[in-house]
Write a protein that holds these residues in place. Structure first.
Motif, PDB file in Angstrom:
ATOM      1  N   PRO A 130      47.052  35.796  37.091  1.00 24.27           N
ATOM      2  CA  PRO A 130      47.664  37.062  37.512  1.00 24.27           C
ATOM      3  C   PRO A 130      47.828  38.064  36.358  1.00 24.27           C
ATOM      4  CG  PRO A 130      49.268  35.274  37.537  1.00 24.27           C
ATOM      5  CD  PRO A 130      47.926  34.652  37.348  1.00 24.27           C
ATOM      6  N   ALA A 134      46.218  41.717  36.578  1.00 23.55           N
ATOM      7  CA  ALA A 134      47.000  42.945  36.379  1.00 23.55           C
ATOM      8  C   ALA A 134      46.462  43.741  35.192  1.00 23.55           C
ATOM      9  CB  ALA A 134      48.476  42.594  36.189  1.00 23.55           C
ATOM     10  N   GLU A 167      42.152  30.838  54.049  1.00 15.56           N
ATOM     11  CA  GLU A 167      40.905  31.327  53.444  1.00 15.56           C
ATOM     12  C   GLU A 167      40.933  32.846  53.319  1.00 15.56           C
ATOM     13  OE1 GLU A 167      37.237  29.243  54.303  1.00 15.56           O
ATOM     14  OE2 GLU A 167      36.278  31.201  54.542  1.00 15.56           O
ATOM     15  N   ARG A 169      39.110  36.564  51.801  1.00 12.84           N
ATOM     16  CA  ARG A 169      37.934  37.307  51.354  1.00 12.84           C
ATOM     17  C   ARG A 169      38.436  38.320  50.316  1.00 12.84           C
ATOM     18  NH1 ARG A 169      35.908  33.855  53.758  1.00 12.84           N
ATOM     19  NH2 ARG A 169      34.449  33.902  55.508  1.00 12.84           N
ATOM     20  N   SER A 171      37.300  41.347  47.367  1.00 16.53           N
ATOM     21  CA  SER A 171      36.259  42.226  46.813  1.00 16.53           C
ATOM     22  C   SER A 171      36.043  41.899  45.347  1.00 16.53           C
ATOM     23  CB  SER A 171      36.699  43.689  46.898  1.00 16.53           C
ATOM     24  OG  SER A 171      37.006  44.037  48.208  1.00 16.53           O
TER      25      SER A 171
ATOM     26  N   TYR B  67      49.723  40.119  54.607  1.00 17.30           N
ATOM     27  CA  TYR B  67      50.662  39.293  53.843  1.00 17.30           C
ATOM     28  C   TYR B  67      49.853  38.534  52.804  1.00 17.30           C
ATOM     29  CZ  TYR B  67      55.055  36.801  53.044  1.00 17.30           C
ATOM     30  OH  TYR B  67      56.219  36.310  52.497  1.00 17.30           O
ATOM     31  N   THR B  68      49.262  39.294  51.896  1.00 15.57           N
ATOM     32  CA  THR B  68      48.465  38.715  50.819  1.00 15.57           C
ATOM     33  C   THR B  68      49.237  38.918  49.517  1.00 15.57           C
ATOM     34  OG1 THR B  68      47.368  40.796  50.340  1.00 15.57           O
ATOM     35  CG2 THR B  68      46.335  39.386  52.008  1.00 15.57           C
ATOM     36  N   PRO B  69      48.893  38.173  48.461  1.00 18.21           N
ATOM     37  CA  PRO B  69      49.553  38.417  47.178  1.00 18.21           C
ATOM     38  C   PRO B  69      49.397  39.872  46.726  1.00 18.21           C
ATOM     39  CG  PRO B  69      48.278  36.391  47.077  1.00 18.21           C
ATOM     40  CD  PRO B  69      47.960  37.038  48.401  1.00 18.21           C
ATOM     41  N   LEU B  95      52.389  32.079  46.421  1.00 19.50           N
ATOM     42  CA  LEU B  95      52.608  33.529  46.403  1.00 19.50           C
ATOM     43  C   LEU B  95      53.290  33.955  45.102  1.00 19.50           C
ATOM     44  CD1 LEU B  95      52.352  36.143  48.189  1.00 19.50           C
ATOM     45  CD2 LEU B  95      54.753  35.791  48.759  1.00 19.50           C
ATOM     46  N   ASP B  98      51.183  34.306  41.922  1.00 24.89           N
ATOM     47  CA  ASP B  98      50.411  35.537  41.758  1.00 24.89           C
ATOM     48  C   ASP B  98      51.297  36.759  41.561  1.00 24.89           C
ATOM     49  OD1 ASP B  98      47.528  35.436  41.775  1.00 24.89           O
ATOM     50  OD2 ASP B  98      47.701  34.440  43.712  1.00 24.89           O
ATOM     51  N   ALA B 102      52.205  39.398  37.641  1.00 24.70           N
ATOM     52  CA  ALA B 102      51.635  40.744  37.791  1.00 24.70           C
ATOM     53  C   ALA B 102      52.748  41.786  37.874  1.00 24.70           C
ATOM     54  CB  ALA B 102      50.744  40.797  39.034  1.00 24.70           C
ATOM     55  N   PRO B 178      43.102  47.923  50.609  1.00 25.77           N
ATOM     56  CA  PRO B 178      43.211  46.503  50.256  1.00 25.77           C
ATOM     57  C   PRO B 178      41.897  45.945  49.717  1.00 25.77           C
ATOM     58  CG  PRO B 178      43.272  46.792  52.630  1.00 25.77           C
ATOM     59  CD  PRO B 178      43.302  48.160  52.034  1.00 25.77           C
ATOM     60  N   ARG B 179      42.011  45.057  48.731  1.00 25.81           N
ATOM     61  CA  ARG B 179      40.824  44.435  48.140  1.00 25.81           C
ATOM     62  C   ARG B 179      40.760  42.951  48.492  1.00 25.81           C
ATOM     63  NH1 ARG B 179      41.742  46.517  42.069  1.00 25.81           N
ATOM     64  NH2 ARG B 179      43.791  45.649  42.590  1.00 25.81           N
ATOM     65  N   MET B 180      41.715  42.481  49.278  1.00 27.11           N
ATOM     66  CA  MET B 180      41.630  41.100  49.775  1.00 27.11           C
ATOM     67  C   MET B 180      42.226  41.029  51.168  1.00 27.11           C
ATOM     68  SD  MET B 180      44.633  38.888  47.911  1.00 27.11           S
ATOM     69  CE  MET B 180      43.862  38.826  46.317  1.00 27.11           C
ATOM     70  N   ARG B 181      41.728  40.067  51.943  1.00 32.10           N
ATOM     71  CA  ARG B 181      42.280  39.865  53.282  1.00 32.10           C
ATOM     72  C   ARG B 181      42.227  38.383  53.614  1.00 32.10           C
ATOM     73  NH1 ARG B 181      37.442  39.325  56.465  1.00 32.10           N
ATOM     74  NH2 ARG B 181      35.756  40.477  55.508  1.00 32.10           N
ATOM     75  N   ILE B 182      43.071  38.020  54.588  1.00 33.21           N
ATOM     76  CA  ILE B 182      43.064  36.634  55.049  1.00 33.21           C
ATOM     77  C   ILE B 182      42.019  36.506  56.146  1.00 33.21           C
ATOM     78  CG2 ILE B 182      44.404  34.865  56.270  1.00 33.21           C
ATOM     79  CD1 ILE B 182      46.873  35.923  54.732  1.00 33.21           C
ATOM     80  N   GLU B 183      41.091  35.587  55.971  1.00 36.75           N
ATOM     81  CA  GLU B 183      40.018  35.389  56.940  1.00 36.75           C
ATOM     82  C   GLU B 183      40.442  34.386  58.007  1.00 36.75           C
ATOM     83  OE1 GLU B 183      37.336  37.035  57.160  1.00 36.75           O
ATOM     84  OE2 GLU B 183      36.051  35.853  58.496  1.00 36.75           O
TER      85      GLU B 183
END
Lengths: 255, 317
Positions: A130, A134, A167, A169, A171, B67-69, B95, B98, B102, B178-183
């Motif tokens: 992290p 950051a 899981e 995804r 970027s 609800y991602t980090p 959680l 991360d 940061a 957002p740059r991440m998502r829960i699949e």
């Protein structure tokens, strides 16, 4: 695509740890340093991703005692290049202090994925993934395994309490704190290790200032036993009998 | 003194680890006449039930389903910038791992992790943390403002104590792309073993040495009527399936008998088994932290112990 995998040597917590004269750090004079167990997993996962996607893996470590051998082992395990970064951070490096220097190296190498172990047993002031995320302003996810690439995005599986798997995804570019590789770290033969011992390592100068960390260790101590276990002594046979006796006393012996 | 607690929720309920943080905050605030603020993401403020009775302010970010980090981190950073707490408490969870570092970096706060005990000392926090797998304790003194990451189980869960009478402050969610998502989410495999329901567990740790030694432990487990389990290194090595892992990233168990062989007792393992009724530990390292928790212990070689145990149990004497 370049995957940078950051490796760290840490004191072997399974061995004896003595506290140094300062009382605020462990005595590193005679200590065994081992590859951080989660970095071991991160290296394996990086090499697996490379094998599945034709990426290039660069192993990175801050320079120090034993680091040449560490990086050569990483080459033997499938890393394509290995770089050590010169620094003046001292022996016990906090992840916060190291993050800006490692972030600059990652940028310099043009890496799009950074993998490192989710934690070490001595990162009292926070974990590297992290802090790197950051510092780089990249998305970051910790406690992951099962890393892959899907339609130009990273997929990573986070292990949560109770065995629940989530899981994600993500970027690119991104930083992952790896907990468990998709398969146990591979075995490397002695011959291969000896061959790797002759391979060249790159040296990078430290670029950027160390991060600041205002938390200070006041004292380090061996925990004082509070109560603790009643010890069963004797030969293994006597201990086995002792355990069965305890089970009987608690009505836990079967049958 | 203002303390902000990073509350984690699941299915609109406050997670037990967050109730522990609320007790820690309550204890700290009580000592310094401070206020406790609870931060939540993505749930309606109506979650503020009696468990938040002593919370002075509920800082709520709604209007997002992520609800991602990343989402949590951006929202709690916005909350910290607006509320300016002296202390932020987060849990040592996936959680928290991360979010906390940061946040500390972005908000210019110090961070101390693996905290088992926190006290206020003038304008600093003194913490006691377990490091090196629980073998050493570090005492730290950190000037405010500070983010403290607390080990689960260090504090009791806050219990209902009246009704919530505090103020609710709503903050708009950050708008960055957002740059991440829960699949997807996968529940634990329910078809196999359920360690959480086992009355007897025999758990092997790193000290089992190699995969070929698992069979001897399995035989003893069978003779004891116990489920065989493993610590994380054993499961990571592929010697036992994930469903048999005890600890932070595995199952939390509370059997009548927990016989652990070659387990050192790192805090992450203790988190999963400390509620066991009778704990018997065998480890060649007499300084292993598991002996602090175990009721009975022995330091003999477990590879010599297993055949003896098997023989005695088979003989039934």
């Amino acid at each position: 695509m370049i995957i940078a995998v950051i490796l760290r040597l840490v004191p072997d917590a399974n061995g004896d740890l003595e506290i140094g004269d300062s009382g605020t750090e462990i005595d590193r004079e005679w200590i065994d340093l081992v590859l951080n167990e989660f970095d071991d997993q991160a290296l394996e996962e990086a090499v697996l991703l490379k094998e599945a996607s034709a990426a290039k893996v660069i192993a990175l470590a801050l320079a120090g005692e034993g680091v040449d051998r560490l990086l050569q082992t990483a080459l033997a395990r499938g890393a394509d290049e290995a770089c050590k970064i010169e620094h003046d951070l001292g022996d016990a490096v906090s992840s916060r202090a190291a993050a800006p220097i490692l972030a600059a190296a990652v940028r310099g190498l043009g890496a799009e994925i950074v993998m490192t172990g989710v934690q070490t047993s001595e990162d009292l002031f926070g974990q590297l993934a992290p802090y790197l995320g950051a510092s780089l302003d990249w998305p970051h996810l910790s406690a992951v395994g099962g890393v892959g690439l899907v339609e130009g995005m990273l997929k990573a599986r986070q292990e949560q309490s109770g065995g629940r798997l989530v899981e994600y995804r993500i970027s690119l570019p991104a930083v992952l704190g790896v907990q468990t590789a998709s398969q146990p770290p591979r075995y490397v033969s002695g011959t291969k290790l000896r061959q790797a011992a002759g391979l060249p390592l790159k040296t990078l100068p430290a670029d950027g200032d160390a991060g600041t960390n205002t938390a200070q260790i006041v004292s380090l101590e061996h925990p004082v036993r509070q109560g603790g276990a009643k010890m069963l002594d004797g030969s293994p046979t006597q201990v086995a009998q002792g355990i069965v006796d305890v089970l009987r006393q608690h009505a836990l012996a079967k049958g | 003194m203002k303390i902000l607690v990073c509350v984690e929720t699941r299915a609109a309920r406050i997670e037990p680890v967050s109730l522990e943080l609320l007790s820690a905050a309550h204890a700290l605030a009580g000592a310094g006449q401070g206020s406790v603020e609870a931060f939540t993401l993505g749930i309606e403020p109506s979650v503020a039930g009696p468990q938040l009775a002593f919370v002075d302010t509920l800082v709520s970010v709604t209007g997002t389903s992520a609800y991602t980090p990343e989402a949590y981190g951006a929202a709690v950073l916005a909350a910290v910038r607006q509320r300016k707490p002296n202390i932020v408490l987060a849990s040592y969870t996936p959680l928290g791992l991360d979010v906390a570092p940061a946040l500390a970096l972005r908000a210019g706060m110090a961070l101390v992790g693996y905290c088992a005990e926190l006290t206020l000392a003038e304008s600093a926090v003194e913490a006691s943390s377990q490091i090196y797998g629980g073998k050493l304790r570090a005492r730290t003194r950190t000037p405010l403002p500070v983010v403290c990451v607390v080990t689960p189980g260090a504090y009791p869960e806050a219990t209902a104590a009246g009704a919530f009478h505090g103020e609710i402050v709503e903050i708009a969610p950050p708008t960055a792309e957002p740059r991440m998502r829960i699949e997807s989410e996968t529940a634990p495999d329910a078809s196999g073993v359920d360690l959480t329901k086992a009355e007897r567990i025999l758990c092997v740790g790193r000290g089992i040495g190699e995969k070929d030694n698992i069979a001897a432990a399995a035989e003893v487990a069978s003779l004891l009527g116990a489920e065989l389990a493993g610590s994380r290194p054993v499961v990571d090595s592929g010697w036992l399936p994930k469903a048999r892992q005890v600890g932070k990233s595995g199952q939390k168990v509370k059997p009548k008998l927990y016989l652990c062989l070659g387990v050192s007792g790192a805090p992450e393992h203790i988190e999963g088994m400390k509620a066991s009724e009778l704990i018997i530990a065998v480890n060649t390292d007499a300084k292993a932290p598991i002996f602090d928790l175990a009721h009975y212990g022995a330091t003999c070689d477990l590879l010599e112990l297993l055949p003896s145990l098997e023989e005695i149990l088979k003989a039934g004497v």
